[in-house]
Design an enzyme around this catalytic site. Sequence first.
Site, short mmCIF file in Angstrom:
data_model
loop_
_atom_site.label_atom_id
_atom_site.label_comp_id
_atom_site.label_asym_id
_atom_site.label_seq_id
_atom_site.Cartn_x
_atom_site.Cartn_y
_atom_site.Cartn_z
N GLY A 127 0.83 -1.21 0.00
CA GLY A 127 0.00 0.00 0.00
C GLY A 127 0.86 1.25 0.00
O GLY A 127 1.00 1.90 1.04
N SER A 129 1.09 3.53 -3.31
CA SER A 129 0.50 4.55 -4.19
C SER A 129 -0.87 5.01 -3.70
O SER A 129 -1.64 4.23 -3.14
CB SER A 129 0.33 3.99 -5.60
OG SER A 129 1.54 3.49 -6.08
N GLU A 244 14.78 -4.62 -4.18
CA GLU A 244 14.16 -5.19 -5.39
C GLU A 244 15.12 -5.24 -6.57
O GLU A 244 14.81 -5.84 -7.58
CB GLU A 244 13.00 -4.30 -5.81
CG GLU A 244 11.69 -4.60 -5.20
CD GLU A 244 10.63 -3.78 -5.91
OE1 GLU A 244 10.53 -2.59 -5.61
OE2 GLU A 244 9.96 -4.35 -6.79
N GLU A 374 9.57 7.21 -17.70
CA GLU A 374 9.94 8.63 -17.70
C GLU A 374 10.72 8.96 -16.44
O GLU A 374 11.71 9.70 -16.48
CB GLU A 374 8.68 9.51 -17.79
CG GLU A 374 7.96 9.47 -19.13
CD GLU A 374 7.08 8.22 -19.28
OE1 GLU A 374 6.93 7.46 -18.31
OE2 GLU A 374 6.58 8.00 -20.40
C1 LIG Z 1 -0.24 -2.96 -12.96
C2 LIG Z 1 0.14 -2.05 -11.82
C3 LIG Z 1 0.37 -2.58 -10.57
C4 LIG Z 1 0.67 -1.75 -9.51
N1 LIG Z 1 0.79 -2.29 -8.25
C5 LIG Z 1 1.00 -1.46 -7.19
C6 LIG Z 1 1.01 -2.00 -5.87
O1 LIG Z 1 0.84 -3.19 -5.65
N2 LIG Z 1 1.19 -1.13 -4.84
C7 LIG Z 1 1.38 0.20 -5.03
O2 LIG Z 1 1.57 0.91 -4.05
N3 LIG Z 1 1.36 0.74 -6.27
C8 LIG Z 1 1.18 -0.07 -7.35
N4 LIG Z 1 1.13 0.46 -8.63
C9 LIG Z 1 1.22 1.91 -8.79
C10 LIG Z 1 2.48 2.38 -9.46
O3 LIG Z 1 3.55 2.36 -8.58
C11 LIG Z 1 2.19 3.79 -10.00
O4 LIG Z 1 1.24 3.65 -11.03
C12 LIG Z 1 3.42 4.45 -10.55
O5 LIG Z 1 4.29 4.78 -9.50
C13 LIG Z 1 3.06 5.75 -11.32
O6 LIG Z 1 2.28 6.57 -10.52
P1 LIG Z 1 0.88 7.15 -11.03
O7 LIG Z 1 0.07 6.03 -11.59
O8 LIG Z 1 0.30 7.97 -9.94
O9 LIG Z 1 1.23 8.09 -12.26
P2 LIG Z 1 1.83 9.56 -12.18
O10 LIG Z 1 2.93 9.61 -11.19
O11 LIG Z 1 0.69 10.51 -12.00
O12 LIG Z 1 2.42 9.70 -13.62
C14 LIG Z 1 1.61 10.00 -14.76
C15 LIG Z 1 2.54 10.17 -15.96
O13 LIG Z 1 3.44 11.26 -15.73
C16 LIG Z 1 4.79 10.83 -15.85
N5 LIG Z 1 5.62 11.50 -14.85
C17 LIG Z 1 5.39 11.58 -13.52
N6 LIG Z 1 6.39 12.26 -12.91
C18 LIG Z 1 7.26 12.62 -13.88
C19 LIG Z 1 8.50 13.32 -13.88
N7 LIG Z 1 9.03 13.81 -12.75
N8 LIG Z 1 9.14 13.48 -15.06
C20 LIG Z 1 8.60 13.00 -16.21
N9 LIG Z 1 7.44 12.34 -16.27
C21 LIG Z 1 6.78 12.14 -15.12
C22 LIG Z 1 4.76 9.34 -15.58
O14 LIG Z 1 5.84 8.66 -16.21
C23 LIG Z 1 3.43 8.94 -16.22
O15 LIG Z 1 3.58 8.77 -17.60
C24 LIG Z 1 0.82 -0.35 -9.71
C25 LIG Z 1 0.62 0.17 -11.00
C26 LIG Z 1 0.29 -0.65 -12.03
C27 LIG Z 1 0.05 -0.03 -13.39
#
Ligand SMILES: Cc1cc2nc3c(=O)[nH]c(=O)nc-3n(C[C@H](O)[C@H](O)[C@H](O)COP(=O)(O)OP(=O)(O)OC[C@H]3O[C@@H](n4cnc5c(N)ncnc54)[C@H](O)[C@@H]3O)c2cc1C
Length: 386
Positions: A127, A129, A244, A374
């Site tokens: 937990g 994100s 990891e 990214e």
């Molecule tokens: C299949 C799957 C399984 C997952 N499992 C887990 C889990 O078990 N536990 C958990 O805690 N989380 C989990 N996650 C969450 C995952 O860690 C996040 O989706 C990831 O960290 C990206 O965060 P976000 O989705 O909020 O996207 P955002 O951070 O909002 O990003 C949106 C877009 O902006 C880009 N971006 C963001 N910041 C920057 C920057 N500084 N420079 C350039 N580009 C940027 C990103 O690359 C992306 O394209 C999972 C995600 C997926 C898709």
Amino acid sequence: MDLELTASQKAFREEARAFIRERLPADIRERVRNGSAFHKQDTVTWQRILHERGWAAPHWPNEYGGAGLGTIERLILLDELQRAGAPTPLAFNVAMLGPVLLRFGTEEQKRFFLPKLANLDLWFCQGFSEPGAGSDLASLRTRATRDGDHYIVEGQKIWTTGAHNADWIFALVRTESAARKQDGISFLLIDMRSAGVSVRPIVSIDGEHHLNEVFFDAVRVPVSNMIGEEGRGWDCAKYLLGSERATIASVGLCWERLERARELAAATRQGDRRLIDDPKLATELAMLGAEVRALELTNWRFLTDPEMGRKMPAFASVLKLKGSELMQELTALLARLSGPAGLERRDGESHAQAGAVSRYFFIRAATIYGGSSEVQKDILAKQLLG
Ligand SMILES: Cc1cc2nc3c(=O)[nH]c(=O)nc-3n(C[C@H](O)[C@H](O)[C@H](O)COP(=O)(O)OP(=O)(O)OC[C@H]3O[C@@H](n4cnc5c(N)ncnc54)[C@H](O)[C@@H]3O)c2cc1C
């Protein structure tokens, strides 16, 4: 990089390969290889078989249920598991939480949780994100407020893989609003059966239920469930992500997919010739093979040379970036080679192409989870260009 393995490492690879061949139940292997829907019990059954040998968490010390193996042996074992199409031990338990407990847990926490993590008596989910806190994880807002010998937890997590299967969740929570947002975060273990915890499914583009939202509504969590010091959870989170690294490149999985693509291309005819005899496809397969090999060598170089990790910690980003992109290319190739049969996916029915399209869709997420491409490029740019 077999050429540079020592004799005992080579012997270990043979031992691991033979063990998997003999002990992996055929029905589990079949389901994993042929893209059946995820069966929780398959992971439990297989992890327990591995655990009898100390190989569920091979890098942990023996006294807590591991085998005290080094990084290379751990990598060899993982590689063999992935190549064989075996379920890999639950990463949340053994690759993430376990190392954090070993480093930051009290003796009591270690003795209680570690054996249960290794034997999969407890299934954990992660937990971290939240809506608005993914790449920028330190912006998380789920709050834990002290009330006697409990914390009261309020907030929401999202994208929580397997929360619907989990007994417990390890969560980052805010215990204090500090000037620097990384401060005031704590690392808390929460029993999913606690009053006030609810889980809502998110169905992803592959049509499957892997992901969830998790809500905490005045959830009472004993203070004794905190790992490390209050307000120092960011140290645990960083350590967890560092642990990891040994598994980040997924080289074994890339080899397994490449091998399957070769098999499929050899077994599929187009007109009067096999797909694999098409020079264009043969070239594509050879180039992908070279890329997987390069990834493998790079991975070994990084993991076997402590100097490299010290001088250039951002190198792990190369492995994440390249490993996930390569996996996507290989999975896309498998979907292409499968043709319309790749769209089918019925439990209990297996053929070489089953589930190929569903996997293709799911693996699009590999360049998002575990840190998006990214963000990896940002890290590399900062380190390399200053
Ligand atoms: C299949 C799957 C399984 C997952 N499992 C887990 C889990 O078990 N536990 C958990 O805690 N989380 C989990 N996650 C969450 C995952 O860690 C996040 O989706 C990831 O960290 C990206 O965060 P976000 O989705 O909020 O996207 P955002 O951070 O909002 O990003 C949106 C877009 O902006 C880009 N971006 C963001 N910041 C920057 C920057 N500084 N420079 C350039 N580009 C940027 C990103 O690359 C992306 O394209 C999972 C995600 C997926 C898709």
